[in-house]
Design a protein around this motif. Structure first.
Motif: not given
Length: 359
Positions: A93-106
């Motif tokens: 999970y990346d905590d960005e200024p305006d959102a939380i992103s789910i980052v998937i690295s295959p």
């Protein structure tokens, strides 16, 4: 075996999220009791959802004790599905200024179209159902994961009223939070609705509960106002027609009411649960209480409804082979003509024993 009260106390204490399955007909006794239970559980710090939601028009009738906006929609979870055939290097999970992103690295190629995003039902720790038909609970179109059977409580009418049973839950699980005036008023209104303003009470505990609720701040005038029937001119005309078409049947110890589609059209009213409750209430107050009240009305055939005492309604449901969910009105079969409806109903009721309905 553990006591039922201890079981309820344990799963309320251990649970966080609760589901209340109200009577879909919005029967008043069940409706007020379910909202009273909702307040009791919320006062104990629980997350509570009632289904089905009360229509805004009905909530307005029972305001301010019942408020449609105070019953939030059941949340829906979002599930992201990744094929098991895709090996993952990392998911974070990346905590960005305006959102939380789910980052998937295959570890290998992963295309966006391979991801499946879907809604998932909300889990509930326990459920309280204001009816006794388990299949009805399973068929409810509520976006939840049904709790296991051992964490479902079915609150139904029998010797004890719904208000008494909800009061017991309050006493056994949360330190009598029914002392809140709004909660006490809801339970008092439920008690009045179920017992015809205490006129049909046969057990002393119901009278005792009425006294305790008043001591807890129940506003008797507000409760009676919630149950008052304020009729429109069209409804008054329609009820006049209903009374004119009502007869008593000393053989069955019942009443009969026959209404044609013309009666609805001439008075500009439509069939509805609320209208039928008004009819049965007005008939009972005019001719006196009987074990069973029979209504036959024309709408795509001759439809039948029954109201009256709990025991008589249960026996009627058995004779007609229909499911009875605890409440004040029982829906029966549909017939092609009024005469066939009367003949069949009369015969089936007579076959129940001595030919006379007993309360």
């Amino acid at each position: 075996m553990p006591d039922a009260k201890d079981t309820i106390k344990e799963f309320i204490a251990s649970g966080k999220r609760f589901f209340i399955a109200s009577d879909p007909s919005f029967d008043e006794a069940a409706l007020f009791a379910s909202y009273g239970l909702k307040k009791i559980l919320e006062s104990a710090g629980k997350e509570v959802y009632i289904f089905p939601p009360v229509p805004e028009a009905l909530a307005a009738r029972y305001a301010p004790l019942i408020n449609a906006s105070a019953n939030p929609a059941i949340p829906r979870k979002i599930k992201i599905r990744i094929p098991k055939s895709v090996a993952l290097e990392e998911m974070r999970y990346d905590d960005e200024p305006d959102a939380i992103s789910i980052v998937i690295s295959p570890k290998t190629h992963l295309d966006i179209k391979d991801l499946l995003i879907e809604r998932a039902p909300y889990e509930m720790d326990a459920a309280f159902c204001f009816f006794d038909d388990e299949t009805q609970f399973e068929k409810m179109e509520a976006p939840i994961v049904r709790p296991p059977r051992e964490r479902r409580i079915y609150l139904v009418r029998n010797v004890r009223t719904l208000a008494e049973k909800v009061w017991d839950i309050a006493q056994s699980s949360a330190g009598a939070p029914a002392s809140n005036a709004d909660t006490a008023t809801l339970l008092f209104a439920s008690l009045l609705a179920e017992t015809d303003h205490l006129r049909t009470v046969s057990n002393p505990p119901a009278f005792q509960l009425a006294g305790r609720l008043l001591e807890c701040g129940a506003r008797a005038a507000d409760a009676r106002r919630l149950l008052a029937r304020t009729l429109t001119p069209d409804q008054s005309q329609f009820l006049g027609r209903a009374l004119a078409r009502t007869t008593t049947d000393p053989v069955l110890n019942a009443s009969w009411t026959f209404l044609s589609s013309r009666d609805f059209a001439k008075t500009n009213v439509s069939p509805s649960p609320e209208l039928f409750r008004m009819i049965f209430d007005r008939i009972a107050s005019t001719i006196g209480r009987l074990p069973i009240f029979i209504l036959c009305y024309e709408q795509g055939g001759i439809r039948t409804l029954f109201a009256g005492d709990e025991q008589a309604l249960r026996r009627t449901a058995e004779r007609f082979g229909v499911l009875y969910s605890s409440g004040s009105v029982l829906a029966g079969p549909v017939f092609p003509t009024f005469s066939e409806a009367e003949t069949t109903i009369r015969q089936l009721l007579k076959e129940g024993g001595d030919g006379k309905m007993q309360s």
